[in-house]
Design an enzyme around this catalytic site. Sequence first.
Site, PDB file in Angstrom:
ATOM      1  N   GLU A  55      49.897  23.423  45.181  1.00  0.00           N
ATOM      2  CA  GLU A  55      48.428  23.264  44.060  1.00  0.00           C
ATOM      3  C   GLU A  55      49.464  23.247  42.384  1.00  0.00           C
ATOM      4  O   GLU A  55      49.923  23.013  42.685  1.00  0.00           O
ATOM      5  CB  GLU A  55      47.454  24.127  44.015  1.00  0.00           C
ATOM      6  CG  GLU A  55      46.110  23.698  42.589  1.00  0.00           C
ATOM      7  CD  GLU A  55      44.965  24.689  42.297  1.00  0.00           C
ATOM      8  OE1 GLU A  55      45.362  25.282  43.179  1.00  0.00           O
ATOM      9  OE2 GLU A  55      44.473  24.489  41.813  1.00  0.00           O
TER      10      GLU A  55
ATOM     11  N   GLY B 226      51.381  32.379  37.351  1.00  0.00           N
ATOM     12  CA  GLY B 226      50.859  33.881  37.910  1.00  0.00           C
ATOM     13  C   GLY B 226      50.933  34.071  39.672  1.00  0.00           C
ATOM     14  O   GLY B 226      51.000  34.689  39.962  1.00  0.00           O
TER      15      GLY B 226
ATOM     16  N   MET C 109      48.897  32.090  43.713  1.00  0.00           N
ATOM     17  CA  MET C 109      47.944  30.615  44.428  1.00  0.00           C
ATOM     18  C   MET C 109      47.176  30.949  45.565  1.00  0.00           C
ATOM     19  O   MET C 109      47.993  31.951  46.113  1.00  0.00           O
ATOM     20  CB  MET C 109      49.098  30.286  44.558  1.00  0.00           C
ATOM     21  CG  MET C 109      49.234  28.596  45.329  1.00  0.00           C
ATOM     22  SD  MET C 109      47.658  28.303  44.164  1.00  0.00           S
ATOM     23  CE  MET C 109      46.704  26.876  45.473  1.00  0.00           C
ATOM     24  N   GLU C 110      45.940  31.119  45.528  1.00  0.00           N
ATOM     25  CA  GLU C 110      45.161  31.302  46.456  1.00  0.00           C
ATOM     26  C   GLU C 110      45.322  30.704  48.105  1.00  0.00           C
ATOM     27  O   GLU C 110      44.112  30.711  48.934  1.00  0.00           O
ATOM     28  CB  GLU C 110      43.942  31.435  45.823  1.00  0.00           C
ATOM     29  CG  GLU C 110      43.461  29.966  45.532  1.00  0.00           C
ATOM     30  CD  GLU C 110      43.719  28.971  44.374  1.00  0.00           C
ATOM     31  OE1 GLU C 110      44.594  29.523  43.299  1.00  0.00           O
ATOM     32  OE2 GLU C 110      42.631  27.718  43.942  1.00  0.00           O
ATOM     33  N   ASN C 111      46.537  30.315  48.203  1.00  0.00           N
ATOM     34  CA  ASN C 111      46.286  30.010  49.913  1.00  0.00           C
ATOM     35  C   ASN C 111      45.604  30.358  50.468  1.00  0.00           C
ATOM     36  O   ASN C 111      45.843  31.782  50.483  1.00  0.00           O
ATOM     37  CB  ASN C 111      47.844  29.340  50.430  1.00  0.00           C
ATOM     38  CG  ASN C 111      49.090  28.973  49.340  1.00  0.00           C
ATOM     39  OD1 ASN C 111      49.031  28.671  47.866  1.00  0.00           O
ATOM     40  ND2 ASN C 111      49.591  29.893  48.320  1.00  0.00           N
TER      41      ASN C 111
ATOM     42  N   HIS D  24      41.370  38.023  41.436  1.00  0.00           N
ATOM     43  CA  HIS D  24      41.075  36.672  41.147  1.00  0.00           C
ATOM     44  C   HIS D  24      41.861  35.524  42.321  1.00  0.00           C
ATOM     45  O   HIS D  24      40.697  34.756  42.836  1.00  0.00           O
ATOM     46  CB  HIS D  24      42.173  36.083  40.255  1.00  0.00           C
ATOM     47  CG  HIS D  24      41.811  34.854  39.440  1.00  0.00           C
ATOM     48  ND1 HIS D  24      40.789  34.123  38.597  1.00  0.00           N
ATOM     49  CD2 HIS D  24      42.218  33.840  39.897  1.00  0.00           C
ATOM     50  CE1 HIS D  24      41.172  32.470  38.768  1.00  0.00           C
ATOM     51  NE2 HIS D  24      41.956  32.755  39.350  1.00  0.00           N
ATOM     52  N   GLU D  25      42.563  35.575  42.628  1.00  0.00           N
ATOM     53  CA  GLU D  25      43.237  35.619  44.091  1.00  0.00           C
ATOM     54  C   GLU D  25      42.328  35.138  44.957  1.00  0.00           C
ATOM     55  O   GLU D  25      42.041  34.536  46.295  1.00  0.00           O
ATOM     56  CB  GLU D  25      44.506  35.249  44.048  1.00  0.00           C
ATOM     57  CG  GLU D  25      45.590  35.144  43.314  1.00  0.00           C
ATOM     58  CD  GLU D  25      45.113  33.725  42.315  1.00  0.00           C
ATOM     59  OE1 GLU D  25      44.790  32.812  42.781  1.00  0.00           O
ATOM     60  OE2 GLU D  25      45.932  33.667  41.266  1.00  0.00           O
TER      61      GLU D  25
ATOM     62  N   HIS E 141      38.956  33.783  45.369  1.00  0.00           N
ATOM     63  CA  HIS E 141      39.523  31.928  45.215  1.00  0.00           C
ATOM     64  C   HIS E 141      38.573  31.735  46.865  1.00  0.00           C
ATOM     65  O   HIS E 141      38.648  30.889  46.562  1.00  0.00           O
ATOM     66  CB  HIS E 141      40.267  31.367  44.701  1.00  0.00           C
ATOM     67  CG  HIS E 141      40.474  31.317  43.722  1.00  0.00           C
ATOM     68  ND1 HIS E 141      40.001  30.368  43.356  1.00  0.00           N
ATOM     69  CD2 HIS E 141      42.145  31.458  42.284  1.00  0.00           C
ATOM     70  CE1 HIS E 141      40.378  30.184  42.065  1.00  0.00           C
ATOM     71  NE2 HIS E 141      41.421  30.637  41.675  1.00  0.00           N
TER      72      HIS E 141
HETATM   73  N1  B3K Z   1      44.722  27.896  41.018  1.00  0.00           N
HETATM   74  C1  B3K Z   1      46.146  28.396  41.303  1.00  0.00           C
HETATM   75  C2  B3K Z   1      46.968  27.621  39.853  1.00  0.00           C
HETATM   76  C3  B3K Z   1      47.462  26.822  40.292  1.00  0.00           C
HETATM   77  C4  B3K Z   1      47.899  25.981  38.856  1.00  0.00           C
HETATM   78  C5  B3K Z   1      49.170  24.346  39.713  1.00  0.00           C
HETATM   79  N2  B3K Z   1      50.199  23.894  38.618  1.00  0.00           N
HETATM   80  C6  B3K Z   1      46.315  29.912  40.587  1.00  0.00           C
HETATM   81  C7  B3K Z   1      44.845  30.261  40.098  1.00  0.00           C
HETATM   82  O1  B3K Z   1      44.601  29.527  39.262  1.00  0.00           O
HETATM   83  O2  B3K Z   1      44.551  30.829  40.715  1.00  0.00           O
HETATM   84 ZN    ZN Z   2      42.667  29.866  39.674  1.00  0.00          ZN
END
Ligand code: B3K
Ligand code: ZN
Length: 851
Positions: free
Chosen positions: A122, A254, A256-258, A290-291, A294
């Site tokens: 992302e 911080g 990432m929600e893959n 949070h993740e 998502h």
């Molecule tokens: N979605 C990611 C952030 C990605 C940042 C890209 N530069 C983490 C978050 O907001 O949960």
């Molecule tokens: Zn987020």
Amino acid sequence: MKDTAPQTIFLKDYTPFGFVVESVHLTFDLSPNATRVASRIAFAPNPEARDHRFFLHGEDLKLIRAAIDGTPVSPDVIDEGLTCAVPEGSFIWECEVEIDPQGNTALEGLYMSGGMYCTQCEAEGFRKITYYPDRPDVMSVFTVEIKGPHPVLLSNGNPQVQGKGHAIWHDPWPKPAYLFALVAGDLLAHSDSFTTCSGKEVELNLYVRAGDEDKCAFGMEALKKSMKWDEEVYGREYDLDVFNIVAVDDFNMGAMENKGLNIFNSSAVLASPETATDANFERIEAIIAHEYFHNWTGNRITCRDWFQLCLKEGLTVFRDAQFTSDVRSEPVKRIQDVIELRARQFPEDQGPLAHPVRPESFQEINNFYTATVYEKGAEVIGMLKRLVGDQAYAEALDLYFARHDGQACTIEDWLKVFEDVTGRDLAQFKRWYSQAGTPRLAVREEWDDGTYTLHFSQSLGASAATPEPQPQVIPIRVGLLGPNGDEVQATRTLEMTEATQSFRFEGLGAKPVPSILREFSAPVVLERETDTAERAFLLAHDTDPFNRWEAGRTLARETMMDMATSGAPAGAAYLDGMLAVLRDDTLDPAYRALMLAQPSQSELANALAEAGTTPDPDAIWQASETLALALAQHAQDVLPRIMAECRVDAPYRPDPDQSGKRALGARALALVTRLDGGAQAAEQYAVADNMTLQLSSLGCLLAAGKGEEQVAAFYAQWQGDRLVIDKWFGMQIAQAAPDRAADVAARLTEHPDFNWKNPNRFRATLGALAMNHAGFHIADGSGYRLLADWLIRLDPVNPQTTARMCSAFQTWRRYDSARQSLIGAELERIAETPGLSRDTTEMMSRIRGAE
Ligand code: B3K
Ligand code: ZN
């Protein structure tokens, strides 16, 4: 890095992609400098699209071969991707590329960190892995095969084959490429399981490098708590057989929600009592939540295009804040969030980087992962919930999930579910998404024989992003207190829609004291001319915990503003009010700790700028020091009792109860240090058996100009623990006196442990300097120069982190002309650096504005 002039992308230009992607099969043959990625992608014409030109994004890829339906083709490789003639109907695209994960210092795409392979896609990193329509509205089912000599080979979804040196993962849920992830390394798993509400067992793993196994337990508990909470509160069940989290040392943000494979900055997941502070534990719990959240708000329902980023981020921040309020303390969480909003979002909204929650154009989308999109985006949802009520909010969310599961959506889709559930017209409310800037809400009162009237007027300054601002819908939560402090009107939500509007309260026996904007019900600047007596009254009596804190905060801010601008002494109303709070042991210690925390120096600078005064960093620093000393002297009799009350004898737990006590204890110790020069802080440092106490006492010593011995001992004790050494770097700079901060930071950049390519270490050092308000703004310009030197050096290596840190300069126009010209020169030096990245170029042009 691009040599071409940056291109601006507009929301209004959105068109769907010409093809749908029916399936994706990827094979990775891992090798540090020459990883081969083979892709097999089934494309079909998209009936919704008019333009069927075949363009795939791709950056920094070496194309080895390509074929369509098995026949080799020679695509036109252009700067940002490739084009190729394709058949009219469905077809299979195959290609193989070679990439260099080891050489990828930008930490975007596939890269290496501490010997492991990991990814960050992302927003637009997938195009650095293979040629693909790298846009969030193209969703597909992925199968990923990994070949590499590593014991752990991970990707999204469920494992299909897990053999030696070989694994196959299949993700049944269609997703955009930005949610793709791959990890390979010699990792250890901390494992557990979770049984979902429908009885499905999910395997949970937290993968870490050897040596970090003892820092996983808390993160795992937080994950299970989050999974349960999302079932109970939002009815959202997890949808795969496994959920994996991997901790990575080199990471631009911080976490990432893959899908099914969250990747975390190790600082956002690893914790033990000895190495992490209470604040770290709380942050970790929130980021894990949070993740995880998502998975539904972001992954199952994603964004149509990157302009809609707040659709997933604002909502997910809102949801994680609800979670933290539920598992910790609601008022404490609200206050912490408002402090953050004012510290990070207000300056953004009020300066050259102002943009709407849903921006309408960008050059580099990574520059829009901002406090406005995230935090103001969450505030907007909070307002919506206040306006429609809890029941309608829950129904609208159910409808959102039912209607849009599996889709890539827009803010229009989001608002429509609320309109459909409530029958309201949200056209005016939508201005919160399209207008930049912080509205100012002025209020005046009128009392006339039993009728009390509040007259409000709202205004929003015009900006480049919003040249003709229109009135917004503002939910104003108001309660009224009688002269004896009793509540005579319980909280009511006034709905303001006009530029000026009045609200009447009838049948009151005496003129009440209003408590306005309870819970901070809208992200506005409230302007109310009143006296300190009223603020002190609300500090003593307000039944709304947020506004009670706010009364104390306003008293503090106002007295500090007087002190900084006219050298006035510390205000008695503030000192007496704080003493009463300190003495009131019926109040939650965490809440008392927040009450006692002084506004930061940058908050003061913001407040002065809002009031039209040029902030003087030295005077603000002086005011802050003088106020702390005055409070310490005023409270000196109660401080020993507080310290004793806050001692925790039970084994360390990072729970709200213990951490609240430690937070209040730390505030008390900071005050005591003003009086005893650090004697008690040194004692506490010597016996501290957890990082919260160790770091807070070290901070007190450094702030008192002491602690040399402890700084050395701390380093000797923790050398080798990356996350703790980050704290060691940061604390020395954060606590340095203004005239020393830049020197201390410069000296630390020469330390052998200053690994500047690691974003955590870079931020711990240069970020800490930017946060030391008076130190960064020291009149000789050495703070600005040091930061600019390092941003110039980092840019070619890691544009994303560089661009992000440029925002340290966003408030430059509010300072005096000497400082403005020093900063202006540094900005020019950065902007004119040959080969500057697109990310930093965009930040420079926005921050500098029209010269
Ligand atoms: N979605 C990611 C952030 C990605 C940042 C890209 N530069 C983490 C978050 O907001 O949960
Ligand atoms: Zn987020």
